[in-house]
Design a protein around this motif. Structure first.
Motif, short mmCIF file in Angstrom:
data_model
loop_
_atom_site.label_atom_id
_atom_site.label_comp_id
_atom_site.label_asym_id
_atom_site.label_seq_id
_atom_site.Cartn_x
_atom_site.Cartn_y
_atom_site.Cartn_z
N LYS A 1 95.20 31.40 -57.52
CA LYS A 1 95.90 31.63 -58.79
C LYS A 1 97.00 32.68 -58.69
N SER A 2 97.06 33.44 -57.59
CA SER A 2 98.04 34.51 -57.49
C SER A 2 99.23 34.17 -56.60
N VAL A 3 99.21 33.02 -55.94
CA VAL A 3 100.32 32.66 -55.06
C VAL A 3 101.63 32.55 -55.82
N GLU A 4 101.60 31.92 -56.98
CA GLU A 4 102.82 31.75 -57.76
C GLU A 4 103.34 33.06 -58.33
N HIS A 5 102.54 34.10 -58.29
CA HIS A 5 102.96 35.42 -58.79
C HIS A 5 103.15 36.42 -57.66
N SER A 6 103.36 35.93 -56.45
CA SER A 6 103.44 36.81 -55.29
C SER A 6 104.75 36.63 -54.54
N VAL A 7 105.15 37.71 -53.85
CA VAL A 7 106.31 37.72 -52.96
C VAL A 7 105.85 38.24 -51.61
N ALA A 8 106.21 37.54 -50.54
CA ALA A 8 105.83 37.97 -49.19
C ALA A 8 107.01 38.67 -48.52
N MET A 9 106.71 39.68 -47.74
CA MET A 9 107.76 40.44 -47.05
C MET A 9 107.30 40.72 -45.62
N ILE A 10 108.11 40.32 -44.64
CA ILE A 10 107.82 40.58 -43.23
C ILE A 10 108.78 41.65 -42.73
N VAL A 11 108.25 42.71 -42.15
CA VAL A 11 109.05 43.85 -41.71
C VAL A 11 109.19 43.80 -40.19
N LEU A 12 110.43 43.89 -39.71
CA LEU A 12 110.72 43.90 -38.28
C LEU A 12 111.21 45.28 -37.86
N ASP A 13 111.06 45.59 -36.60
CA ASP A 13 111.55 46.85 -36.04
C ASP A 13 112.87 46.56 -35.33
N MET A 14 113.99 46.88 -35.99
CA MET A 14 115.30 46.56 -35.42
C MET A 14 115.73 47.55 -34.35
N SER A 15 114.98 48.64 -34.16
CA SER A 15 115.26 49.50 -33.02
C SER A 15 114.76 48.87 -31.72
N LYS A 16 113.95 47.82 -31.86
CA LYS A 16 113.48 47.01 -30.72
C LYS A 16 113.76 45.55 -31.04
N PRO A 17 115.00 45.14 -31.03
CA PRO A 17 115.33 43.78 -31.49
C PRO A 17 114.76 42.68 -30.61
N TRP A 18 114.36 43.00 -29.39
CA TRP A 18 113.81 41.97 -28.51
C TRP A 18 112.45 41.47 -29.01
N THR A 19 111.85 42.15 -29.99
CA THR A 19 110.56 41.71 -30.55
C THR A 19 110.72 40.92 -31.84
N ALA A 20 111.93 40.77 -32.35
CA ALA A 20 112.14 40.26 -33.71
C ALA A 20 111.69 38.81 -33.88
N ILE A 21 112.18 37.92 -33.04
CA ILE A 21 111.90 36.50 -33.24
C ILE A 21 110.42 36.20 -33.03
N GLN A 22 109.83 36.77 -32.00
CA GLN A 22 108.41 36.53 -31.76
C GLN A 22 107.55 37.05 -32.91
N ALA A 23 107.94 38.21 -33.47
CA ALA A 23 107.20 38.75 -34.61
C ALA A 23 107.33 37.84 -35.83
N LEU A 24 108.52 37.30 -36.05
CA LEU A 24 108.70 36.38 -37.18
C LEU A 24 107.86 35.12 -37.00
N GLU A 25 107.87 34.56 -35.83
CA GLU A 25 107.08 33.36 -35.57
C GLU A 25 105.59 33.64 -35.78
N ARG A 26 105.15 34.79 -35.34
CA ARG A 26 103.73 35.13 -35.42
C ARG A 26 103.28 35.34 -36.86
N TRP A 27 104.06 36.10 -37.64
CA TRP A 27 103.61 36.44 -38.99
C TRP A 27 103.85 35.32 -39.99
N THR A 28 104.85 34.49 -39.78
CA THR A 28 104.98 33.31 -40.64
C THR A 28 103.84 32.32 -40.38
N LYS A 29 103.36 32.28 -39.14
CA LYS A 29 102.20 31.43 -38.84
C LYS A 29 100.95 31.97 -39.53
#
Length: 447
Positions: free
Chosen positions: A115-143
């Motif tokens: 019942k709370s999905v329609e009232h929720s916003v998801a936010m994924i935070v990346l560490d841009m001081s280490k950009p080599w981890t960005a895409i893998q982190a996005l793939e992992r947390w969206t999964k």
């Protein structure tokens, strides 16, 4: 309590009626804030990406307050939501921060329910001081997010409605800088354009915001890792393509200097409570990128390709943005080994022109090993010096005293007592006194 009758015979008014009227007015004016649905912000991301510091900045709190109250697994706090033009708080947005470990995924059941999905916003935070981890982190947390949403008992009809709502929001976006789009947005009969092939191809059914935290670390990447504009353009175009697949918003922010944190706060309120938001997209400054959902497309992303000369946009991200090798100092090269006392004394004796075989006692078993480690350099220099400069008569006695001094140091001291003196032999030469050595040095200095 009874009220007092007015003296002029007018209408009778009681204090109770007066307070009832005031309370009724307050209740009427404050009714909308009580009817606001409870909204949630679910924050995901790896360890040490700056999730807590970012939320603390959004709450206008000091980082130390967050560190003291930091928990484990999942944390809960809230954001005061105010009207854009007033300081009145009309709602409190619940903020759930999941620890940076995928094992804590079951804890999402506390904040993302059917019942709370329609009232929720998801936010994924990346560490841009280490950009080599960005895409893998996005793939992992969206999964992680996708797996959790699939585990919920949501009917296909409700899921479809949630996905259609995200598609409609993306299509109805109006650029604040484009007056024609703003006017069309007000038109109810506006024709919605179809989405691109990759846009919302992985629709989660809820708003998603991708935050590139620690964007202030870009300057360090330039200094230490020799990053150029081409690297940052390559990173940006990959992130924007990823966001298109999920219909997500991309924001570069920094909790350290507060850059873009205000934009992020207002956009979260915009998506959660449908409040007005008029900040345009920004892709010029490499550390202040803001790409709202609905603004971007493949054509706009292709503008970044013009600045890429040594990179191809389709190159594998991990092959171009590589983690640098750690530059640890080689401590073995900086260590200085101390020379043994006996070897040092032997070298000094060699400089005096006396053979080491006569100076060292015959009973020393390590003498041959010491000789093999000696460099031939000092011997050659000593013999050359002896040939060129014959010792002066005044200095010969001083050298004899010094030679005896060094010989006494090379000899091991006896165990002590009468037995030690007997072992030394009756014919052993007595060691020169300190006064004799000092006099010898003074004599050599004068000569």
């Amino acid at each position: 309590r009874e009220g007092k009758m007015s003296t002029d015979g007018g209408t009778q008014t009681t204090e109770e009626d007066l307070w009832s009227s005031i309370l009724s007015d307050v209740s009427t004016s404050s009714a909308p804030r009580h009817r606001v649905e409870q909204k949630n912000l679910v924050v995901l991301g790896d360890v040490n990406t700056g999730k807590n510091s970012l939320v603390a900045k959004l709450r206008n709190r000091d980082h130390s307050e967050v560190d003291e109250a930091r928990g484990c697994g999942m944390e809960y706090m809230y954001l005061d939501v105010k009207y854009e033009d007033f300081d009145d708080i009309f709602a409190r947005l619940g903020v759930w921060i999941l620890d940076g470990d995928e094992r804590y995924q079951p804890l999402l059941n506390y904040c993302l329910k059917e019942k709370s999905v329609e009232h929720s916003v998801a936010m994924i935070v990346l560490d841009m001081s280490k950009p080599w981890t960005a895409i893998q982190a996005l793939e992992r947390w969206t999964k992680v997010l996708r797996d959790h949403l699939d585990s919920l008992k949501i009917s296909p009809k409700e899921r479809k409605e949630q996905e259609e709502q995200q598609v409609k929001f993306f299509q109805q976006y109006a650029d604040p800088e484009d007056t024609t789009q703003v006017n069309q947005a007000a038109d109810e009969e506006k024709v919605l354009l179809p989405l691109g092939e990759t846009v919302l191809s992985e629709n989660l059914g809820l708003p998603l915001i991708v935050v590139g935290a620690k964007a202030d670390g870009f300057s360090q990447l330039v200094k230490e890792n020799d990053y150029h504009d081409e690297h940052f353009d390559f990173i940006q175009q990959h992130l924007r393509k990823f966001c298109l697949r999920f219909g997500a918003t991309l924001v570069y922010a920094s909790s350290k200097d507060g850059h873009n944190c205000d934009v992020l706060y207002r956009y979260i309120v915009h998506r959660a409570y449908d409040q007005p938001f008029n900040t345009p997209a920004s892709v010029v400054d490499r550390d202040a990128v803001f790409v709202p959902a609905g603004w971007d497309n493949e054509k706009k992303i292709s503008i970044l390709y013009e600045h890429m000369s040594s990179m191809n946009p389709d190159d594998v991200y991990e092959e171009r943005i590589v983690e640098p090798l750690s530059r640890k100092p080689n401590h073995e090269q900086t260590l200085i080994s101390a020379e043994e006392d006996q070897i040092f004394l032997l070298r000094q004796q060699a400089h005096l022109g006396k053979p080491a075989a006569q100076a060292a006692p015959a009973s020393r078993p390590a003498e041959s090993a010491i000789k093999t480690q000696r460099s031939p350099g000092p011997d050659r220099r000593a013999s050359t010096t002896a040939k060129k400069d014959a010792p002066k008569p005044g200095a010969q006695a001083g050298e004899t005293v010094l030679a005896s001094f060094f010989q006494s140091l090379l000899q091991k001291k006896p165990a002590g007592g009468a037995a030690g003196r007997a072992a030394g032999g009756a014919g052993a030469n007595p060691a020169p006194s300190q006064a004799d050595v000092k006099a010898a040095f003074q004599s050599m200095k004068k000569s």
